[in-house]
Design a protein around this motif. Structure first.
Motif, PDB file in Angstrom:
ATOM      1  N   SER A   7       0.807  -1.212   0.000  1.00 60.01           N
ATOM      2  CA  SER A   7       0.000   0.000   0.000  1.00 60.01           C
ATOM      3  C   SER A   7       0.838   1.259   0.000  1.00 60.01           C
ATOM      4  CB  SER A   7      -0.925   0.008   1.226  1.00 60.01           C
ATOM      5  OG  SER A   7      -0.182   0.010   2.419  1.00 60.01           O
ATOM      6  N   VAL A   8       2.108   1.183   0.389  1.00 62.11           N
ATOM      7  CA  VAL A   8       2.945   2.376   0.385  1.00 62.11           C
ATOM      8  C   VAL A   8       3.934   2.355  -0.759  1.00 62.11           C
ATOM      9  CG1 VAL A   8       2.759   2.885   2.828  1.00 62.11           C
ATOM     10  CG2 VAL A   8       4.489   1.279   2.074  1.00 62.11           C
ATOM     11  N   ASP A  17       7.345   0.906   5.707  1.00 59.84           N
ATOM     12  CA  ASP A  17       6.734   1.758   6.722  1.00 59.84           C
ATOM     13  C   ASP A  17       5.835   0.903   7.600  1.00 59.84           C
ATOM     14  OD1 ASP A  17       5.458   3.593   8.274  1.00 59.84           O
ATOM     15  OD2 ASP A  17       4.650   4.790   6.624  1.00 59.84           O
ATOM     16  N   THR A  19       3.826   1.652   9.780  1.00 59.13           N
ATOM     17  CA  THR A  19       2.502   2.222  10.033  1.00 59.13           C
ATOM     18  C   THR A  19       1.537   1.911   8.895  1.00 59.13           C
ATOM     19  OG1 THR A  19       2.969   4.373   9.001  1.00 59.13           O
ATOM     20  CG2 THR A  19       3.566   4.102  11.326  1.00 59.13           C
ATOM     21  N   GLU A  20       2.065   1.460   7.747  1.00 59.58           N
ATOM     22  CA  GLU A  20       1.232   1.089   6.600  1.00 59.58           C
ATOM     23  C   GLU A  20       1.738  -0.249   6.064  1.00 59.58           C
ATOM     24  OE1 GLU A  20      -1.371   2.620   5.625  1.00 59.58           O
ATOM     25  OE2 GLU A  20      -1.220   4.585   6.572  1.00 59.58           O
ATOM     26  N   THR A  22       0.232  -3.181   5.156  1.00 55.09           N
ATOM     27  CA  THR A  22      -0.550  -4.069   4.304  1.00 55.09           C
ATOM     28  C   THR A  22       0.130  -4.282   2.957  1.00 55.09           C
ATOM     29  OG1 THR A  22      -2.631  -3.408   5.345  1.00 55.09           O
ATOM     30  CG2 THR A  22      -2.771  -4.381   3.142  1.00 55.09           C
ATOM     31  N   SER A 112      -3.129  -5.053   7.710  1.00 56.33           N
ATOM     32  CA  SER A 112      -3.279  -4.267   8.927  1.00 56.33           C
ATOM     33  C   SER A 112      -4.712  -4.405   9.416  1.00 56.33           C
ATOM     34  CB  SER A 112      -2.959  -2.797   8.651  1.00 56.33           C
ATOM     35  OG  SER A 112      -3.273  -1.996   9.772  1.00 56.33           O
ATOM     36  N   HIS A 196       2.251  10.060   7.779  1.00 58.58           N
ATOM     37  CA  HIS A 196       1.531   8.788   7.702  1.00 58.58           C
ATOM     38  C   HIS A 196       0.637   8.546   8.916  1.00 58.58           C
ATOM     39  CE1 HIS A 196       3.479   7.431   4.081  1.00 58.58           C
ATOM     40  NE2 HIS A 196       4.672   7.565   4.606  1.00 58.58           N
ATOM     41  N   SER A 201      -6.364  11.607   6.830  1.00 62.17           N
ATOM     42  CA  SER A 201      -5.268  11.373   5.890  1.00 62.17           C
ATOM     43  C   SER A 201      -5.407  12.170   4.598  1.00 62.17           C
ATOM     44  CB  SER A 201      -5.165   9.878   5.568  1.00 62.17           C
ATOM     45  OG  SER A 201      -6.385   9.392   5.050  1.00 62.17           O
ATOM     46  N   SER A 227       7.200   7.532  -0.421  1.00 66.06           N
ATOM     47  CA  SER A 227       6.002   8.169   0.121  1.00 66.06           C
ATOM     48  C   SER A 227       5.202   8.893  -0.951  1.00 66.06           C
ATOM     49  CB  SER A 227       6.400   9.172   1.215  1.00 66.06           C
ATOM     50  OG  SER A 227       6.966   8.512   2.316  1.00 66.06           O
ATOM     51  N   ASN A 234      -3.517   2.031  -3.995  1.00 62.46           N
ATOM     52  CA  ASN A 234      -3.644   3.090  -2.990  1.00 62.46           C
ATOM     53  C   ASN A 234      -3.403   4.413  -3.697  1.00 62.46           C
ATOM     54  OD1 ASN A 234      -3.926   4.349  -0.527  1.00 62.46           O
ATOM     55  ND2 ASN A 234      -1.778   4.110   0.030  1.00 62.46           N
TER      56      ASN A 234
END
Length: 250
Positions: A7-8, A17, A19-20, A22, A112, A196, A201, A227, A234
């Protein structure tokens, strides 16, 4: 390391990352960074914020392919007796007891399970006040402010747009050129951390636009190319396309 459809848009080692997280992963377990990615995902799994997706049509619940064969990524458990005298089993948090392959190719899909809720995800009052106190201290060094940012906005923490803009507004001192230059560094780092983690968002662009040109350039360096990379699964974002380039038209 290869992460398909992440996804990132992970394309290099600096791109992962947590925090992201998936995405679909193909990890060369001989590589130190690949093993660190797996450990990061295991930490997310341990706290219930993500899961390794089960293989289709596999009744045994295996969730990965290891060197071409079905494999189960799992963590050891420990059993203890709580204060009420009940026996409980939990994942063993001692990472020295975790078994991570050190060779071969491990392929799996990770999702996630974090759900963002504006009320729950807002930076808690204690962390917010700690940042306010630090940012209000005109004598605080950039390194100290960075440390407080890292501690206050942890891996599994989110921040609202209002909180971020209020804190960002404190990082200015135009009357003191030397201090203002230091604040530029902090502004860039602070926004890169919030990038993030914003609850809203869709307002990341607004937050970036509040930076002065120098801070924005530095912020984009902190964030790195992944990023801003386009990923089909996404695609939400803001685009500036040179339509003379075939890749932009595609």
């Amino acid at each position: 390391i290869s992460c398909k459809d992440c996804s990132v848009g992970i394309v290099d080692q600096q791109g992962f990352d947590p925090t992201e997280p998936t995405g679909d992963y193909d990890l060369d377990m001989k590589d130190v960074f690949s093993r660190s990615v797996l450990i990061s995902l295991l930490r997310i799994y341990m706290v219930g914020k993500g899961e390794f997706n089960r293989l289709k049509n596999d009744p045994s619940g295996r969730n990965a392919i290891y060197d071409g064969k079905p494999y189960k990524i799992t963590l050891p458990t420990v059993t203890f007796v709580d204060r009420s005298g009940h026996s409980k089993t939990i994942i063993n948090p001692d990472e020295s007891d975790w078994t991570v392959p050190d060779h071969g190719v491990l392929a799996f899909s990770f999702s996630s399970t974090r759900t963002r809720d504006e009320v729950d995800d807002a930076l808690d009052e204690h962390a917010y006040e700690r940042l306010r106190e630090c940012f209000a201290d005109r004598e605080s060094e950039p390194g100290k402010r960075k440390e407080v940012i890292d501690v206050s906005i942890a891996q599994d923490t989110c921040i609202t747009f209002k909180q971020a803009t209020t804190l960002l507004g404190m990082l200015h001192d135009p009357s003191n050129p030397f201090r203002e230059n230091q604040f530029k560094q902090t502004r860039a780092y602070f926004v890169s951390i919030c990038y993030h983690k914003l609850v809203e968002s869709n307002r990341v662009r607004e937050l970036m636009d509040l930076l002065d040109p120098d801070s924005r350039v530095q912020c984009e360096k902190f964030l790195g190319k992944p990023s801003f990379q386009f990923t089909r699964n996404n695609a939400t974002g803001f685009y500036s396309l040179d339509l003379a380039q075939p890749a932009s038209r595609e």
